[in-house]
Scaffold this motif. Structure first.
Motif, short mmCIF file in Angstrom:
data_model
loop_
_atom_site.label_atom_id
_atom_site.label_comp_id
_atom_site.label_asym_id
_atom_site.label_seq_id
_atom_site.Cartn_x
_atom_site.Cartn_y
_atom_site.Cartn_z
N TYR A 221 0.76 -0.87 -0.03
CA TYR A 221 -0.01 0.03 -0.08
C TYR A 221 0.95 1.28 0.11
N TRP A 226 -4.55 1.65 4.23
CA TRP A 226 -5.33 0.92 3.55
C TRP A 226 -6.74 1.04 4.21
N LYS A 228 -10.88 -1.36 4.44
CA LYS A 228 -11.34 -2.85 4.25
C LYS A 228 -12.09 -2.81 2.88
N ILE A 231 -9.39 -4.48 0.33
CA ILE A 231 -8.82 -5.81 0.32
C ILE A 231 -9.74 -6.81 -0.77
N THR A 244 1.36 -3.29 4.74
CA THR A 244 1.23 -2.09 5.29
C THR A 244 2.62 -1.46 5.80
N THR A 247 1.46 -0.66 11.20
CA THR A 247 -0.06 -0.49 12.06
C THR A 247 -0.61 -1.82 12.47
N ARG A 249 -2.39 -5.28 12.38
CA ARG A 249 -3.04 -6.13 11.48
C ARG A 249 -4.46 -6.51 11.67
N ASP A 250 -5.11 -6.73 10.31
CA ASP A 250 -6.42 -6.57 10.35
C ASP A 250 -7.12 -8.27 10.85
N THR A 257 -2.64 -7.44 5.45
CA THR A 257 -2.12 -6.22 6.30
C THR A 257 -0.99 -6.66 7.19
N ARG A 259 2.68 -6.42 8.52
CA ARG A 259 3.43 -5.03 8.96
C ARG A 259 4.69 -5.18 8.56
#
Length: 284
Positions: A221, A226, A228, A231, A244, A247, A249-250, A257, A259
């Motif tokens: 990204y 990013w 939702k 995705i 990413t 930040t 993670r989802d 996501t 890191r």
């Protein structure tokens, strides 16, 4: 009488010869196995769900941008996103001396999804924004330590002055590095609508695949930002993982996501090594 003796002798010779041939045939046939080994069935892999993926220990992932010298008077943005060549060289040596081994996205995917093993001290080294010195300096320094890297390319920059050329991208791939996508022109994913998804995700993927002759399955990204809504579009475009920055993670889509940590030009090598530990607190 002589004729009778000759015929008898000839008959014995022919009979003896036939017996020899028969015996040889039997011995040859006896050496052929009478059973065929049944091939082993391939082990069926079971994919981890999101919860299991999040439970796996993280792998430290470093993110570099520019590798060049800058003066003490340079602005903070330049200092943050630029690592001096001497510092980069020192950092690669420090990683090697500490026993780290570089891994690539396919290894990370298999580790997270299928619980496959990694080296005892894995690290992923990534580069954003397609800068030319990532090839001329970055790849050259990594090669000294048998490291491979991941190069996230924004395709608008290919073949422009001071950016990666088509030839450099192909050479990086052929040398065992991973080429990945970083959009067409670095616009934020959170702003996309309509045709943007095709322009920024689909076309860059196809362009890079044309250059290296291999699938492009990883995406970074721009700015690490990013949402939702992005995705499903990234998945639909054929990417397996997306990255990413530092930040969280989802919880539903941790593979999209992943890191990373920006390595700042303000840091000493010791600071960089320490930041790896504090950023990836549960790292392998």
């Amino acid at each position: 009488m002589k004729k009778l003796i000759f015929l008898s002798t000839t008959g014995l010779f022919l009979m003896f010869s036939c017996q020899q041939k028969t015996t040889a045939t039997v011995e040859t046939n006896a050496a052929v196995p009478d059973t065929i080994a049944t091939p082993k069935k391939e082990e069926k892999l079971v994919m981890n769900d999101a919860e299991a993926i999040l439970a796996r220990k993280e792998v430290p992932i470093l993110c570099y941008h520019n590798i060049k010298d800058f003066p003490a008077s340079a602005g903070e943005m330049t200092k943050t996103y630029t690592v001096k060549p001497a510092a980069f060289s020192e950092q690669m040596k420090a990683l090697a001396d500490a026993g780290y081994q570089s891994i690539l996205p396919d290894q990370l995917y298999d580790y997270l999804v299928y619980n496959k093993p990694l080296p005892a001290k894995p690290v992923m080294i990534t580069f954003d924004d397609t800068r030319g010195e990532q090839y001329s300096i970055g790849a050259a320094e990594m090669k000294k330590h048998n490291f491979k890297g991941v190069f996230f390319v924004m395709t608008v920059s290919i073949d422009r002055p001071n950016y990666l050329s088509t030839t450099a991208i192909k050479n990086l791939s052929d040398a065992g590095n991973c080429i990945a996508a970083h959009t067409w022109d670095h616009h934020m994913v959170t702003k996309y609508a309509g045709e943007d998804w095709n322009t920024q995700l689909v076309k860059p993927k196809a362009k890079l695949e044309e250059i290296i002759g291999k699938p492009i399955t990883n995406f970074a990204y721009p700015f690490g930002l990013w949402n939702k809504e992005a995705i499903p579009e990234i998945k639909k475009s054929g990417y397996k993982m997306a990255y990413t920055l530092s930040t969280k993670r989802d919880s539903i889509d941790p593979l999209f996501t992943i890191r990373r940590m920006i390595v700042s030009g303000n840091w000493s090598t010791d600071r960089m090594m320490e930041s790896m530990k504090t950023t990836f607190v549960n790292a392998k």
